[in-house]
Design an enzyme around this catalytic site. Structure first.
Site, PDB file in Angstrom:
ATOM      1  CG  ASP A 218      -1.964   0.343   0.945  1.00 30.37           C
ATOM      2  OD1 ASP A 218      -2.915   1.212   0.134  1.00 30.37           O
ATOM      3  OD2 ASP A 218      -3.621  -0.147   1.109  1.00 30.37           O
ATOM      4  CG  ASP A 305      -8.908   2.028  -0.965  1.00 28.91           C
ATOM      5  OD1 ASP A 305      -8.413   2.605  -1.752  1.00 28.91           O
ATOM      6  OD2 ASP A 305      -9.458   1.971   0.588  1.00 28.91           O
TER       7      ASP A 305
HETATM    8  C1  GAL Z   1      -5.808   1.702   1.289  1.00 24.97           C
HETATM    9  C2  GAL Z   1      -5.817   0.450   0.358  1.00 24.97           C
HETATM   10  C3  GAL Z   1      -7.254  -0.857   0.643  1.00 24.97           C
HETATM   11  C4  GAL Z   1      -7.546  -0.913   1.820  1.00 24.97           C
HETATM   12  C5  GAL Z   1      -6.784  -0.065   3.013  1.00 24.97           C
HETATM   13  C6  GAL Z   1      -6.125  -0.551   3.990  1.00 24.97           C
HETATM   14  O1  GAL Z   1      -4.801   2.107   0.692  1.00 24.97           O
HETATM   15  O2  GAL Z   1      -6.315   1.050  -0.902  1.00 24.97           O
HETATM   16  O3  GAL Z   1      -7.225  -1.370  -0.829  1.00 24.97           O
HETATM   17  O4  GAL Z   1      -5.755  -2.150   1.376  1.00 24.97           O
HETATM   18  O5  GAL Z   1      -5.690   0.768   2.166  1.00 24.97           O
HETATM   19  O6  GAL Z   1      -5.787  -0.112   5.795  1.00 24.97           O
END
Ligand code: GAL
Length: 663
Positions: A218, A305
């Site tokens: 991430d 997301d």
């Molecule tokens: C976001 C990511 C998600 C999930 C989330 C966890 O940045 O795009 O898919 O992993 O963080 O906190």
């Protein structure tokens, strides 16, 4: 990122005299040709290629690494449980994926997302698992935790295991905490669970010691911990410079971000020299990753997301739908994990759930389930388990679907399968009014006078064959997904736009990074209609396209429209993996009628394994299309270069109309 605007090399090139014009085919050997003038630096050029981005390399420049010959399939904890993940929940879904037959359909990865970590042990920096939620990781002494038992258990079920980290020092749930978030504990240093400055140590632990097969990395560490953030000011976290400004490509540190992700790729290649890993880049489509993701990861998020809302799903779909030339075996555009089962895609909204799944399938998106499978109703299992649709996603040619008809309300997407004459189609009604949709033989690049066989992939029934056209009535948000077989319009041979997986964008010709306006922009969940609304944010505007100009116009040279071809900007170089399977390359080339720049000339060049095979004269705006027809027998890598003479003020749009290879 001021340097992205007009690189110095570009200004220099603009003042150089143009290369003298050359005769069209046939040509003297390459060695006899005068050297080409130095060229402006394209914004995106392939990793490891020579300094001049238009210089053919003679070899397929795409790096090969990792283990993702087909779009990865599996399950991830985030959309189901957020940070409230635990071992029982994870194993519940793992057991269900086996018991329901989904594993045998290809859903093999069981991926742990954010929330697994307790802390980074000090002073040695070893990561510690939160054993209160993953009891099998418990060890003595207690900070010697290990995911090995859990990974072994998953492997013994013929499943694979995925882990999660962040490219910065801190992670997402820490930067954007929710009321129920389970967050790392301890001192500032102990809470730095991201892999920044610990790449080798962490990846060795996750892959060599614990045995994971897949990692999602991430990016919140690069955007949520600026000096001005309250949690940083209060001393909770160390400041980290803001590399990613999600809605401002000009302020995003593109090269630094790419460099950090490349370190992860290189570490994985060192730790797993047999290539047994999958590397998933998660920086939400920022930093122009939609152009370079293919060189660095096995999959890369192309958008923010996904949320369980129709408009979010459509937005994420749009972020991949125009990127067909950036995806292929080993390297996949990732519009984010499936949200089938929740919100607008729950068991009461099966129309929307099916459309979401069909769009992901035809775009070669990774199929990662985000639902508690231990309590999944039959109606949802039937969606993930639609074997004939999964087979389209997993077709070994790895061609992403190409948009054959586009409008804001309806789209037709066509995916060439590995068997010549076989294609998959999705016709989608994005709108809320009923739609009467017509599928023409031309959409399929099939002969309009021969019968076309059709199978409905949701009902698994053959429909009556048709010639020329057929039609469908679609309700709001409804789609139809078909497999069709017909006689190709090109009796022998294929259009390049029918083989996007065999094209590699070695140089895109983009002058300055610009946000892509084609992506649907939902009302933001957090802020609603406060402020002035979301603006185009993701770079990629101007990248080459199949059957479209880079700016989403129809391909057209001097008044003649072409349904098939490759649209690109001048100063681009595309590689085509021919693998000695073809004898002729042909195309009608010219400046596209939509080109804003009309003052410069462009020469179209075709190289085979690094040798110049043929070229057009220098063509100017409104010149008729020039026919290139070249012997490519025995050639493994064809490179097509559109070389601009001088440098225009605006990007020059060029068209390789009807570009095709024939045996
Ligand atoms: C976001 C990511 C998600 C999930 C989330 C966890 O940045 O795009 O898919 O992993 O963080 O906190």
């Amino acid at each position: 990122m001021r340097s992205l605007l007009i690189p110095a090399a570009m200004l220099l090139a603009a003042s150089l005299p143009a290369t003298p014009s050359l005769p069209s085919t046939p040509l003297p050997p390459a060695a006899a040709l005068p050297p080409a003038a130095p060229l402006p630096q394209a914004t995106h050029a392939a990793a490891g290629d020579a300094q001049d981005p238009l210089q053919p390399t003679g070899h397929w420049s795409e790096m090969s690494f990792g283990d993702a010959p087909l779009p990865p399939m599996g399950w991830n904890s985030w959309n189901a449980f957020h940070t409230r993940i635990d071992e029982a929940k994870l194993m519940g879904s793992a057991r269900a994926i086996v018991a329901t037959g989904l594993r045998d359909l290809g859903y093999r990865y069981i991926n742990i997302d954010d929330g697994w970590w307790q802390k980074r042990r000090q002073p040695d920096g070893r990561m510690v698992v939160r054993t209160s939620i993953f009891p099998s990781a418990h060890a003595e002494p207690p900070e010697e935790t290990s995911f090995r038992p859990l990974v072994d258990r998953l492997h013994s079920m013929q499943l694979r295991a995925g882990i999660y980290t962040d490219i910065g020092r801190n992670a997402c749930a820490q930067g954007y905490p929710q009321a129920d978030s389970l967050l790392p504990t301890g001192s500032v240093a102990e809470r730095e669970v991201g892999s920044f400055d610990h790449v080798d140590q962490d990846l060795s632990l996750y892959f060599a010691e614990w045995g994971f097969d897949y990692i999602k990395v991430d990016g919140c560490g690069l955007n949520a911990y600026g000096e001005d953030k309250p949690a940083v000011k209060s001393g909770l976290f160390r400041a980290f410079p803001v590399y990613v400004v999600p809605d401002a490509i000009n302020q995003t540190r593109v090269a630094d971000i790419r460099d950090l992700y490349e370190r992860v790729r290189d570490a994985l290649m060192r730790i797993r020299p047999d290539g047994h890993f999958v590397f998933s880049i998660c920086n939400w489509g920022t930093a122009n990753v939609r152009a370079w993701g293919r060189d660095v990861g096995n999959l890369w998020r192309t958008s923010d997301d996904i949320e369980p809302r129709w408009s979010s799903m459509i937005s994420n779909f749009d972020s991949v739908a125009t990127r067909e030339l950036y995806s292929g075996p080993g390297h996949w555009n990732d519009p984010d994990m499936l949200f089938v089962g929740h919100g607008d895609f729950d068991a009461r909204h099966l129309t929307e759930a099916r459309t979401h799944f069909a769009l992901w399938a035809i775009e070669d998106a990774p199929l990662i389930i985000g639902y508690d499978l231990s309590r999944a109703p039959r109606s949802l299992l039937d969606i993930w388990g639609a074997a004939e649709i999964v087979a389209i996603n997993q077709d070994k040619a790895g061609n992403q679907g190409v948009v054959a008809f586009t409008s804001d309300d309806a789209q037709i997407i066509v995916k060439q399968l590995s068997v010549r004459g076989d294609k998959a189609v999705v016709i989608v009604n994005r709108g809320s009014a009923p739609l009467h949709a017509t599928l023409d033989a031309e959409h399929l690049k099939f002969s309009p006078t021969e019968p076309i066989q059709v199978r409905d992939l949701w009902t698994q029934r053959d429909l009556p064959a048709f010639t020329k056209q057929t039609s469908f009535s679609l309700g709001a948000h409804e789609s139809v997904m078909l497999r069709v077989r017909g006689v190709p319009e090109l009796r022998d041979g294929m259009y390049l736009s029918e083989m996007p997986a065999r094209i590699y964008v070695a140089a895109d010709g983009i002058h300055a990074l610009e946000a892509d306006p084609q992506i649907h922009r939902p009302v933001p969940l957090g802020t609603g209609t406060h402020g002035t609304g979301p603006r185009p944010a993701l770079a990629g505007w101007g990248g080459p396209r199949a059957d479209s100009t880079p700016y989403n116009q129809e391909l057209r040279i001097r008044g003649t429209a072409y349904a098939s071809g490759i649209g690109a900007l001048a100063n681009s170089r595309l590689q085509i993996k021919a693998d000695a399977e073809f004898k002729r390359f042909s195309a009608q080339v010219g400046l596209d009628d939509s080109s804003l720049e009309r003052s410069t000339k462009v020469r179209f060049e075709v190289y085979g394994d690094g040798r110049l095979l043929s070229q057009s004269p220098e063509l100017k705006f409104d010149d008729p299309a020039f026919a290139l027809n070249t012997d490519v027998a025995g050639i493994k890598v064809i490179e097509i270069v559109a070389r601009e003479m001088g440098l225009g003020r605006a990007p020059t749009v060029v068209t390789w109309a009807a570009a095709a290879l024939s045996p």
